[in-house]
Design an enzyme around this catalytic site. Structure first.
Site, PDB file in Angstrom:
ATOM      1  N   ARG A 100     -12.719   4.523   8.524  1.00  0.00           N
ATOM      2  CA  ARG A 100     -13.140   4.402   7.080  1.00  0.00           C
ATOM      3  C   ARG A 100     -13.058   2.922   6.797  1.00  0.00           C
ATOM      4  O   ARG A 100     -13.810   2.348   6.053  1.00  0.00           O
ATOM      5  CB  ARG A 100     -11.848   4.990   6.517  1.00  0.00           C
ATOM      6  CG  ARG A 100     -12.021   6.813   6.430  1.00  0.00           C
ATOM      7  CD  ARG A 100     -10.860   7.233   6.132  1.00  0.00           C
ATOM      8  NE  ARG A 100     -10.342   6.936   4.758  1.00  0.00           N
ATOM      9  CZ  ARG A 100      -9.405   7.389   4.444  1.00  0.00           C
ATOM     10  NH1 ARG A 100      -8.280   7.933   5.067  1.00  0.00           N
ATOM     11  NH2 ARG A 100      -8.820   6.898   3.075  1.00  0.00           N
TER      12      ARG A 100
ATOM     13  N   CYS B  42      -4.502   0.871   1.002  1.00  0.00           N
ATOM     14  CA  CYS B  42      -5.086   2.048   1.619  1.00  0.00           C
ATOM     15  C   CYS B  42      -6.234   2.705   0.707  1.00  0.00           C
ATOM     16  O   CYS B  42      -6.633   1.855  -0.031  1.00  0.00           O
ATOM     17  CB  CYS B  42      -4.134   2.953   2.234  1.00  0.00           C
ATOM     18  SG  CYS B  42      -2.890   3.482   1.035  1.00  0.00           S
TER      19      CYS B  42
END
Length: 329
Positions: A182, A242
């Site tokens: 990701r 994150c």
């Protein structure tokens, strides 16, 4: 009196036997919506005896379009006060993820950012707790309300504007706790209308790299080696990120255990950055292409970004945007 950032299941069992009135055990489980797991339902079905449930989706800023952002000082004090937490309480947080702690470090960080250092994370997977024959209960705890005195340490929280300014100033290092795929832009994000990628100049340190195969947190010497290998200088300021500031707190916890308690968290995370940043500040090796079966055209990618921008349009007027001094988180 200071407490350890991590406590063992053995320690918790012994502390519970003593029935110390200043011990509060909290299940802080949280899952992605796509996981199709209900943390509340699982808690009702079985939890560590004596524990209460802290819901990250309720103990948050309800006015923000972003998920589980920090609540106001008053709201946090009221919420944890109802869980019987006061300034002398030793809080122990845990969650029921399958591979080790997932959301518990977020709760640990929240208590610390609101001025409560007497908080520890249980270094144990709940499934291991069960396999070891330790007790679980479906009994509902009725906490006696406490008076929590809050003192928000704003230096522990970074905003979107702080991250934008840092692109030029490079005042602090940015560490991303999401999985590598990701971060690189090669695997999909779990949220709709958000593509993978990363903030320019940020460093990838997937949160699961801080956990052993058994789900326990790695020893300090291993953590220091991980930071060194990633090129993170713990002698300099660090900000962690994150998707929505949950697993970022694993990085903050690891740095704290290595003697670096001043790590800040970008609360908006990649969800906010992707929605607000200029295209040149969204770094992605895959350029939004997350697999041959999910390739997107330029028009589709633009549409996704516009939807995200509309969804987060209110963020530009967020009052939590003041730049603050550094402190211990």
């Amino acid at each position: 009196m200071s407490v350890q950032a991590l406590v063992t299941s053995r320690w918790l069992v012994e502390a519970a036997k003593l029935r110390h009135k200043k011990l509060c055990i909290l299940d802080t489980s949280w899952y992605w919506p796509k996981a199709r797991r209900s943390a509340k339902s699982e808690f009702r079905g079985g939890h560590i005896p004596g524990s209460a449930f802290l819901d990250l989706d309720e103990c948050c800023d309800r006015t923000s379009p972003l998920e589980h952002m920090l609540p106001s000082e008053r709201d946090f004090a009221d919420y944890v006060g109802r869980l019987s937490v006061d300034e002398d309480t030793h809080v122990v947080v845990y969650d029921a993820s399958d591979f080790g702690a997932f959301s518990a470090p977020r709760a640990w960080w929240m208590f610390r950012v609101f001025g409560h250092s007497r908080v520890s994370v249980l270094d144990e997977v709940l499934s291991n707790w069960r396999r070891e024959g330790r007790p679980v209960s479906d009994e509902r705890v009725r906490p006696q309300p406490g008076e929590f005195k809050v003192s928000l340490n704003r230096s522990c929280v970074k905003t979107y504007q702080d991250l934008v300014d840092n692109l030029d100033s490079k005042e602090f290092q940015v560490v991303d706790g999401r999985p590598t795929g990701r971060f690189r832009g090669l695997e999909p994000e779990p949220r709709d209308n958000t593509e993978p990628g990363h903030i320019p100049g940020s460093i990838s340190m997937p949160f699961r790299s801080f956990l052993s195969p058994s789900g326990h947190f790695l020893p300090k010497e291993r953590l220091r080696a991980l930071f060194s290998w990633a090129g993170v200088d713990l002698g300099r300021p660090v900000c962690v990120s994150c998707a929505s500031a949950v697993t970022a707190c694993h990085v903050a916890l690891a740095a704290h255990r290595c003697g670096h308690p001043g790590v800040a968290v970008y609360d908006g995370g990649w969800s906010e950055w992707y929605a607000r940043a200029m295209p040149e500040n969204v770094v992605s090796e895959g350029r939004g292409e997350v697999g041959a079966d999910k390739r997107e055209t330029t028009r589709e990618r633009t549409r996704a970004r516009e939807k995200a921008r509309r969804r987060h349009g209110r963020l530009k007027s967020n009052p939590k945007s003041a730049t603050v001094t550094r402190g211990e988180c």
